[in-house]
Design an enzyme around this catalytic site. Structure first.
Site, mmCIF file in Angstrom:
data_model
loop_
_atom_site.group_PDB
_atom_site.id
_atom_site.type_symbol
_atom_site.label_atom_id
_atom_site.label_comp_id
_atom_site.label_asym_id
_atom_site.label_seq_id
_atom_site.Cartn_x
_atom_site.Cartn_y
_atom_site.Cartn_z
ATOM 1 N N LYS A 167 0.830 -1.211 0.000
ATOM 2 C CA LYS A 167 0.000 0.000 0.000
ATOM 3 C C LYS A 167 0.865 1.263 0.000
ATOM 4 C CE LYS A 167 -2.411 0.836 3.789
ATOM 5 N NZ LYS A 167 -2.048 -0.420 4.412
ATOM 6 N N GLU A 193 0.056 7.234 12.359
ATOM 7 C CA GLU A 193 1.185 6.437 11.895
ATOM 8 C C GLU A 193 2.067 6.018 13.066
ATOM 9 O OE1 GLU A 193 2.669 5.759 8.397
ATOM 10 O OE2 GLU A 193 0.494 5.594 8.322
ATOM 11 N N ARG A 194 2.623 4.825 12.981
ATOM 12 C CA ARG A 194 3.659 4.443 13.932
ATOM 13 C C ARG A 194 4.892 5.306 13.677
ATOM 14 N NH1 ARG A 194 1.278 -0.068 11.850
ATOM 15 N NH2 ARG A 194 0.169 -1.430 13.325
#
Length: 473
Positions: A167, A193-194
């Site tokens: 992705k 987001e990490r």
């Protein structure tokens, strides 16, 4: 047209009330005069500023707000100040190439932005007289996308996929295509987001050479739900600014819009609202619509959106997925089964679709070739069980030809990407739509029946003189 950059200049904060309760990221503030909803309030502690956003009026003198920083150190009786505006971000043409947080502050150790103005993240959508409809098809150079789920200027595309199916790579290739083929700019919104993912993405985009024409705005997973809920609006505000000032095509990428919905659900629970369908917030459709309605094009520029969407338990009827689907023009499904076969990009051609795949938008030739490719792939899928049990020999000659061509088409729709060239050692390719259509038409007519499947895999355009790998020149 009113210029929001001028309308939202900040002023010096003035005292408005005191903090009376703190419940995690939720604060209850006593005010003599109620501030409007979405107003940004602030408090000061040890030379640091804490921001709050008003979400509820409890009575004539109390409001409930969500903290946009950590709540550590907050205590009852603290003086709360009114900033005079909703949450706003500094805007300047120099924002490209930067990595910012929800407040427009640098996360890349660079110098702070020198603002030419400020914009509220809650700008209303432009009046209808300024908006224009979707425009022409945008060629991305990615064969399967251009052929079966085309992008259009000003359209919205949803990218549905789990972890590890490519992705992010596909998103980076879209950014590369827009910055190189169309001389556009990109805005990336990292919602929840990490920290590791954001750091890796920043380095990968810099190595791929697309960062100078990209602005990245991150609200990370470890931050307040209020930050994750509003970071998409901050990034969209920058996209609107670039559309209105640079007058270029802007690619607005959001990864992941499902985390935006999750953050909204957390905020709703913290505010004490009763959950609705499947535990989602009762304001789900409104919150999604408020964001989607701002993604539009004007006579001065266009915003084309790509939104990564996580599908819980692979259930496309999930209320959050359905609310997002209602606003999309194109749906691209990334399949783990395709990735397992080595088909990259791992797009599932029979499940992916576009509202714009018709003769009037694409032309009769493109439509006919796309439908022919789908028919071959669908027939191959129908016959897979028979082939597994009985073998190809039991098929009719017509079905055998269809299966052979479908397998070659499946491999032809793969291609190496520019953004992965450093890792794979295979230089990326961009294939013009005319070449993709010509090659697919030749597959359907049997002109490439002499080619092996290997000769079709991870190639660019084949052309009329395509030969087997290893054939003499």
């Amino acid at each position: 047209m009113v210029n929001p950059a001028i309308a939202d200049q900040p002023r010096s904060p003035i005292p408005i009330g005191t903090l009376t309760e703190v419940h995690g990221p939720v604060a209850v503030i006593h005010c003599e005069t109620l501030p409007p909803l979405h107003q940004a309030l602030c408090a000061y502690l040890d030379h640091e500023r804490y921001l709050f956003e008003v979400h509820q009026h409890l009575d004539n003198h109390r409001v409930r707000a969500i903290t946009l920083h950590g709540s550590s150190g907050l205590c009852r009786g603290m003086t709360i100040y009114d900033t005079g505006t909703p949450l706003h971000v500094p805007v300047t043409p120099d924002c490209l190439g930067r990595l910012l947080n929800i407040f427009g502050e640098p996360l890349d150790d660079g110098a702070p932005l020198t603002p030419q103005g400020y914009r509220s993240v809650h700008c209303p959508p432009l009046p209808l007289e300024y908006a224009v409809g979707i425009g022409d098809v945008i060629e991305t150079g990615i064969k399967v996308i251009d052929l079966l789920c085309p992008f259009v200027k000003g359209g919205k595309t949803g990218l549905f996929g789990g972890a590890g199916v490519g992705k992010t790579v596909l998103i980076m290739e879209f950014i590369h295509a827009l910055s190189t083929l169309h001389q556009g700019v990109s805005v990336f919104a990292g919602v929840g987001e990490r920290i590791r993912e954001g750091h890796e993405l920043w380095h990968e985009m810099r190595e791929a050479g697309v960062l100078p024409q990209t602005l990245m705005v991150f609200g990370q997973m470890d931050e307040s739900p209020g930050v994750r809920f509003r970071v998409g609006l901050s990034a969209l505000t920058y996209a609107e600014y670039l559309r209105d000032t640079l007058h270029k095509e802007v690619l607005f990428v959001m990864d992941n819009i499902f985390r935006f919905v999750q953050a909204g659900s957390e905020v709703s629970s913290l505010l004490g609202r009763m959950p609705a369908t499947v535990g989602y917030q009762p304001t789900l459709t409104t919150e999604v619509a408020e964001m989607q309605d701002r993604i539009l094009s004007t006579r001065e520029g266009a915003i084309t959106s790509v939104q990564a969407v996580y599908v819980p338990a692979d259930d496309m009827t999930d209320p959050a997925v359905s609310a997002i689907l209602n606003h999309l023009d194109t749906t691209v499904i990334l399949s783990r089964a395709q990735a397992g076969k080595g088909i990259y990009p791992a797009v599932e051609p029979l499940q992916s679709s576009s509202k714009l795949l018709d003769r009037h938008t694409l032309g009769a030739k493109h439509y006919a070739i796309a439908e022919g490719v789908r028919e071959h792939l669908a027939r191959y899928q129908e016959l897979e069980d028979i082939i597994t049990m009985l073998g190809m020999e039991e098929l009719s000659a017509r079905d055998r030809n269809t299966v052979i061509r479908a397998r070659k088409l499946q491999r032809y729709l793969t291609q190496p990407f520019w953004t992965t060239a450093a890792h794979t050692g295979i230089p990326g390719v961009s294939v013009p739509l005319a070449d993709t259509l010509q090659d697919c038409e030749r597959f359907l007519l049997g002109h490439y029946d002499h080619l092996s499947e290997e000769a079709c895999y991870m190639q660019g355009a084949l052309g009329p003189g395509a030969k087997q790998k290893g054939s003499p020149p």
